[in-house]
Write an enzyme that holds these catalytic residues in place. Structure first.
Site, PDB file in Angstrom:
ATOM      1  N   GLY A  90       0.769  -1.242   0.000  1.00 53.00           N
ATOM      2  CA  GLY A  90       0.000   0.000   0.000  1.00 53.00           C
ATOM      3  C   GLY A  90       0.798   1.290   0.000  1.00 53.00           C
ATOM      4  N   ASN A 134       1.721   3.022  -2.622  1.00 51.21           N
ATOM      5  CA  ASN A 134       1.070   3.949  -3.569  1.00 51.21           C
ATOM      6  C   ASN A 134      -0.203   4.527  -2.961  1.00 51.21           C
ATOM      7  OD1 ASN A 134       2.318   4.131  -6.484  1.00 51.21           O
ATOM      8  ND2 ASN A 134       2.649   2.037  -5.787  1.00 51.21           N
ATOM      9  N   LYS A 136     -16.645 -15.569  -8.041  1.00 54.12           N
ATOM     10  CA  LYS A 136     -16.038 -14.263  -8.274  1.00 54.12           C
ATOM     11  C   LYS A 136     -17.116 -13.232  -8.606  1.00 54.12           C
ATOM     12  CE  LYS A 136     -12.217 -11.802 -10.335  1.00 54.12           C
ATOM     13  NZ  LYS A 136     -10.914 -11.868 -10.958  1.00 54.12           N
ATOM     14  N   MET A 188      -4.035  -7.203  -6.755  1.00 53.65           N
ATOM     15  CA  MET A 188      -3.476  -8.325  -7.507  1.00 53.65           C
ATOM     16  C   MET A 188      -4.520  -9.273  -8.096  1.00 53.65           C
ATOM     17  SD  MET A 188      -0.411  -7.436  -7.492  1.00 53.65           S
ATOM     18  CE  MET A 188       0.439  -8.861  -8.198  1.00 53.65           C
ATOM     19  N   ASN A 241      -5.269   1.793 -13.327  1.00 55.77           N
ATOM     20  CA  ASN A 241      -4.291   0.937 -12.661  1.00 55.77           C
ATOM     21  C   ASN A 241      -2.889   1.481 -12.886  1.00 55.77           C
ATOM     22  OD1 ASN A 241      -3.207  -1.484 -11.408  1.00 55.77           O
ATOM     23  ND2 ASN A 241      -2.637  -2.178 -13.462  1.00 55.77           N
ATOM     24  N   HIS A 243       1.056   0.328 -13.295  1.00 54.08           N
ATOM     25  CA  HIS A 243       1.863  -0.856 -13.608  1.00 54.08           C
ATOM     26  C   HIS A 243       3.345  -0.457 -13.624  1.00 54.08           C
ATOM     27  CE1 HIS A 243       2.857  -4.739 -15.242  1.00 54.08           C
ATOM     28  NE2 HIS A 243       3.641  -4.130 -16.106  1.00 54.08           N
TER      29      HIS A 243
HETATM   30  C1  GRF Z   1       3.442  -1.296  -7.455  1.00 53.83           C
HETATM   31  O1  GRF Z   1       4.722  -1.492  -7.981  1.00 53.83           O
HETATM   32  C2  GRF Z   1       2.399  -1.252  -8.552  1.00 53.83           C
HETATM   33  O2  GRF Z   1       2.881  -0.695  -9.726  1.00 53.83           O
HETATM   34  C3  GRF Z   1       2.095  -2.712  -8.757  1.00 53.83           C
HETATM   35  O3  GRF Z   1       2.119  -3.260  -7.471  1.00 53.83           O
HETATM   36  C4  GRF Z   1       2.995  -2.493  -6.638  1.00 53.83           C
HETATM   37  C5  GRF Z   1       2.228  -2.112  -5.417  1.00 53.83           C
HETATM   38  O4  GRF Z   1       3.040  -1.541  -4.427  1.00 53.83           O
HETATM   39  N1  GRF Z   1       0.851  -2.855  -9.476  1.00 53.83           N
HETATM   40  P1  GRF Z   1       2.368  -0.854  -3.177  1.00 53.83           P
HETATM   41  O5  GRF Z   1       1.386  -1.868  -2.580  1.00 53.83           O
HETATM   42  O6  GRF Z   1       1.663   0.391  -3.624  1.00 53.83           O
HETATM   43  O7  GRF Z   1       3.483  -0.569  -2.219  1.00 53.83           O
END
Ligand code: GRF
Length: 183
Positions: free
Chosen positions: A12, A14, A58, A83, A100, A102
């Protein structure tokens, strides 16, 4: 004002960067023990967590997620380390309103291991991408992306750190460009 929700499965970081700059309506995790939930508590952001295995399908899981989004009148869903593949149920309700991040320069190195894959391939540069979410894996229309070079002195760890640092710049910039107001 555009209302955002952030979806994260694990760490988390981000989410934290976003929540420090923008009002986040809530964070959702598909893992009840994800570290992102601790971050949310520290930042006083409401959180919800439930797991796919707690549902019969789902579809039922995504119906619960979509209900949460509707209840909070969310305008934009920000996936940040979520994920799971977004399935047809959630897409039917929210396609065009899910983005999203990436950790590679799409369409290069899609999938769950974007950083390691670029590193293993010996790519001279990789990058970070924020894109709209569609039914494919990291295939949606790119909103904004930035290059991150691999430096001669890089270890995988350092390279990873620099990719993440680029993420922490890019995600807020994209939210601003989509008209999300800062706090
Ligand atoms: C990030 O590198 C994002 O790009 C990818 O998963 C990672 C998540 O990191 N999709 P965090 O949970 O935000 O630390």
């Amino acid at each position: 004002m555009k209302k955002i929700a952030v979806f994260a499965s694990g760490n988390g970081s981000n989410f934290q960067v976003i929540a420090e700059q923008f009002p986040v309506e809530f964070v959702f995790s598909d893992h009840r023990d994800a570290y992102v939930l601790k971050r949310a508590e520290q930042l006083s952001v409401p959180s919800y967590a439930f797991e796919l295995r707690e549902f019969d399908s789902k579809t039922a899981y995504e119906e619960a997620v979509a209900a949460l989004l509707a209840e909070h009148q969310i305008d934009l869903v920000c996936l940040a380390g979520y994920m799971k593949i977004v399935g047809p149920t959630l897409l039917a309700a929210y396609e065009g309103r899910i983005i999203n991040i990436h950790p590679a320069y799409l369409p290069e190195f899609p999938g769950a291991h974007g950083i390691e894959d670029a590193w293993q391939a010996g790519a001279a540069e990789s990058g970070v991408t924020v894109h709209w979410v569609d039914s494919g894996v990291d295939t949606g229309k790119v909103i904004k992306q930035v290059r991150v070079p691999r430096l001669a002195a890089d270890t995988l760890e350092r390279f990873e750190e620099r990719i993440h640092a680029a993420e922490y710049q890019l995600y807020p910039a994209v939210l601003e460009s989509l008209g999300v107001e800062k706090r």
